[in-house]
Design a protein around this motif. Sequence first.
Motif, PDB file in Angstrom:
ATOM      1  N   LEU A  95       6.603  11.906  18.757  1.00 54.26           N
ATOM      2  CA  LEU A  95       6.490  13.284  19.233  1.00 54.26           C
ATOM      3  C   LEU A  95       5.128  13.865  18.881  1.00 54.26           C
ATOM      4  CD1 LEU A  95       9.979  14.839  18.362  1.00 54.26           C
ATOM      5  CD2 LEU A  95       9.081  14.355  20.633  1.00 54.26           C
ATOM      6  N   LEU A  96       4.673  13.585  17.670  1.00 55.17           N
ATOM      7  CA  LEU A  96       3.362  14.081  17.241  1.00 55.17           C
ATOM      8  C   LEU A  96       2.241  13.421  18.042  1.00 55.17           C
ATOM      9  CD1 LEU A  96       4.166  14.092  13.442  1.00 55.17           C
ATOM     10  CD2 LEU A  96       3.645  16.130  14.807  1.00 55.17           C
ATOM     11  N   ALA A  97       2.432  12.154  18.420  1.00 54.95           N
ATOM     12  CA  ALA A  97       1.442  11.483  19.273  1.00 54.95           C
ATOM     13  C   ALA A  97       1.374  12.173  20.632  1.00 54.95           C
ATOM     14  CB  ALA A  97       1.792  10.016  19.436  1.00 54.95           C
ATOM     15  N   GLU A  98       2.535  12.543  21.179  1.00 56.77           N
ATOM     16  CA  GLU A  98       2.537  13.254  22.457  1.00 56.77           C
ATOM     17  C   GLU A  98       1.881  14.625  22.331  1.00 56.77           C
ATOM     18  OE1 GLU A  98       3.389  12.218  25.700  1.00 56.77           O
ATOM     19  OE2 GLU A  98       3.016  10.490  24.413  1.00 56.77           O
ATOM     20  N   LEU A  99       2.115  15.298  21.207  1.00 52.08           N
ATOM     21  CA  LEU A  99       1.456  16.584  20.970  1.00 52.08           C
ATOM     22  C   LEU A  99      -0.064  16.397  20.942  1.00 52.08           C
ATOM     23  CD1 LEU A  99       1.504  19.593  20.317  1.00 52.08           C
ATOM     24  CD2 LEU A  99       1.881  19.001  17.909  1.00 52.08           C
ATOM     25  N   SER A 100      -0.513  15.295  20.342  1.00 49.95           N
ATOM     26  CA  SER A 100      -1.957  15.044  20.297  1.00 49.95           C
ATOM     27  C   SER A 100      -2.518  14.844  21.698  1.00 49.95           C
ATOM     28  CB  SER A 100      -2.259  13.835  19.411  1.00 49.95           C
ATOM     29  OG  SER A 100      -1.926  12.616  20.054  1.00 49.95           O
ATOM     30  N   HIS A 101      -1.720  14.243  22.608  1.00 47.72           N
ATOM     31  CA  HIS A 101      -2.164  14.090  23.991  1.00 47.72           C
ATOM     32  C   HIS A 101      -2.244  15.456  24.682  1.00 47.72           C
ATOM     33  CE1 HIS A 101      -1.930   9.911  23.357  1.00 47.72           C
ATOM     34  NE2 HIS A 101      -0.648   9.730  23.612  1.00 47.72           N
ATOM     35  N   VAL A 102      -1.264  16.316  24.432  1.00 48.91           N
ATOM     36  CA  VAL A 102      -1.269  17.654  25.022  1.00 48.91           C
ATOM     37  C   VAL A 102      -2.493  18.441  24.552  1.00 48.91           C
ATOM     38  CG1 VAL A 102      -0.066  19.881  25.075  1.00 48.91           C
ATOM     39  CG2 VAL A 102       1.226  17.750  25.316  1.00 48.91           C
ATOM     40  N   VAL A 111      -6.695  17.950  15.584  1.00 48.61           N
ATOM     41  CA  VAL A 111      -6.149  18.921  14.640  1.00 48.61           C
ATOM     42  C   VAL A 111      -5.671  18.109  13.452  1.00 48.61           C
ATOM     43  CG1 VAL A 111      -4.394  20.678  14.242  1.00 48.61           C
ATOM     44  CG2 VAL A 111      -5.509  20.513  16.486  1.00 48.61           C
ATOM     45  N   GLN A 112      -6.305  18.284  12.302  1.00 48.32           N
ATOM     46  CA  GLN A 112      -6.077  17.389  11.177  1.00 48.32           C
ATOM     47  C   GLN A 112      -4.636  17.406  10.703  1.00 48.32           C
ATOM     48  OE1 GLN A 112      -8.669  15.311  10.156  1.00 48.32           O
ATOM     49  NE2 GLN A 112      -6.931  14.248   9.211  1.00 48.32           N
ATOM     50  N   ILE A 159      -3.649   2.329  14.758  1.00 50.32           N
ATOM     51  CA  ILE A 159      -4.333   3.293  15.614  1.00 50.32           C
ATOM     52  C   ILE A 159      -5.095   4.302  14.766  1.00 50.32           C
ATOM     53  CG2 ILE A 159      -3.986   5.214  17.221  1.00 50.32           C
ATOM     54  CD1 ILE A 159      -1.442   3.605  18.156  1.00 50.32           C
ATOM     55  N   VAL A 160      -4.421   4.844  13.747  1.00 43.43           N
ATOM     56  CA  VAL A 160      -5.043   5.832  12.876  1.00 43.43           C
ATOM     57  C   VAL A 160      -6.252   5.224  12.165  1.00 43.43           C
ATOM     58  CG1 VAL A 160      -4.703   7.278  10.830  1.00 43.43           C
ATOM     59  CG2 VAL A 160      -2.903   7.119  12.563  1.00 43.43           C
ATOM     60  N   GLU A 161      -6.089   4.006  11.655  1.00 39.26           N
ATOM     61  CA  GLU A 161      -7.172   3.373  10.910  1.00 39.26           C
ATOM     62  C   GLU A 161      -8.336   3.006  11.822  1.00 39.26           C
ATOM     63  OE1 GLU A 161      -4.712   0.399   9.221  1.00 39.26           O
ATOM     64  OE2 GLU A 161      -4.415   1.513   7.349  1.00 39.26           O
ATOM     65  N   TYR A 162      -8.030   2.599  13.038  1.00 38.08           N
ATOM     66  CA  TYR A 162      -9.090   2.314  13.999  1.00 38.08           C
ATOM     67  C   TYR A 162      -9.883   3.578  14.300  1.00 38.08           C
ATOM     68  CZ  TYR A 162     -11.390   0.691  18.271  1.00 38.08           C
ATOM     69  OH  TYR A 162     -12.319   0.360  19.223  1.00 38.08           O
ATOM     70  N   GLY A 163      -9.158   4.687  14.535  1.00 41.09           N
ATOM     71  CA  GLY A 163      -9.828   5.951  14.815  1.00 41.09           C
ATOM     72  C   GLY A 163     -10.661   6.445  13.655  1.00 41.09           C
ATOM     73  N   ALA A 164     -10.236   6.109  12.431  1.00 46.37           N
ATOM     74  CA  ALA A 164     -10.977   6.527  11.236  1.00 46.37           C
ATOM     75  C   ALA A 164     -12.137   5.592  10.930  1.00 46.37           C
ATOM     76  CB  ALA A 164     -10.030   6.594  10.045  1.00 46.37           C
TER      77      ALA A 164
END
Length: 422
Positions: A95-102, A111-112, A159-164
């Motif tokens: 759900l939080l991943a979908e919020l990040s897409h929105v 948004v940290q 995914i998180v670690e790749y983005g970081a």
Amino acid sequence: MACGRVKARACALVLCLAMVWPGLLQADDDPLPRSPEWASESDAMVSQALIGTLYYDFEKWLPRFRQRIADLEGQPATVEARLELMKFHFYLAGLLAELSHVLSFTSKFKVQSVRDDFDRHSRRSKELAEEILEREGLTREQKAEAYFFLGASEGYVGIVEYGAGDLLSALINGLSADNHLEDALQLNPRNSDAYVGLGVYEYGNTRIGGVTNFLMQGGRDLRLEGIRRIEKALEGNIVSRPLALKTLIWFYISEEINPQNASAESGDPLSPAVCRRRALELLQEYEARYFRENAPEGFVGNKGLAMMKAIQFVLDRNYAEARKQFERVLRVSEYLEKEKGYAINPKVSETVKEGIRFCDLMVSSVKAGQEDTKQVCPRIRKQIDFIESGGSMVEYESKKIRGEIQNVFHQRLKEMHHDRRC
């Protein structure tokens, strides 16, 4: 698909899992009959919640998942309770991943608090899966669930670690995710949602190309194989249907503009004509299934759907309709910011406004004589300069695909510049 083929799919799996929502609903001929534990509360809740995200009902569903997690944390640590807790943590991360897409997260905008919450629940789901798998006496169904969510959670963590920028850790998690999803598929090869993820991997890794595709797929072109996996999954009863539909539409739009398909024969499954036809069919299905009659009263619209329609209208040279869809993206974004307090990426508004200006220019080009060339030519030149200096009409994270979309806008402007003899 033979599970052994999954071995080569390590780090690219990290990139693809964010695009789909793995679930556990199988086809009717599933060799694993559903026990009451298998057909769990979380499966039913996530199906409703995922559709709710299309209407931006995050305020409704996020607290429910958090409360259910709190309730399960207080229950005796039976295998059944821990499996449910594992799944609720994973689905809350989804759900939080979908919020990040929105909110239109990119490598430059996030948004940290949302990112941290996503990270926390992904890791907790992973920890629970590992704990469950250490227990004795698990049934085949329980092992399949635990391995599946372990692999999916490791993908999310990656995914998180790749983005970081932590590429080594992302690679390690990607390798683990690959192995554990293989274990899950060996136990239950009918997990259709898992094949959505594999399809996204095969297509996305090919489209990224370069060294990544060489290392992960031996340089093979698996675009069509990836698309067909998602098409096959859509024939079943899958939790991830809204995301699978949306992802597949983007894939077909991407293939319409892919220079690699420019000389493809009309009957080729990746030819622009075939991809356009399928994109339009899926857009119609996506809109009819979720937005025409089933959307809640007062719903302002879905900006993701509007953006896909806008791009398709641009490809079809229907600039008046494209403009309407760009305007809808802008209205929905403004609503989410002003009425719901969402922190939308400011680049969305900037790029959409450029899309509207582009459409206005294109509409004026078919009304030759109604505008003085001396007035319109500077506007055309301004947008050409905007694109050539790195500007964009679409906020899309993939630099390659964003560039291909921009090339369409750029070529149309150059054509107009020539036709107007600027």
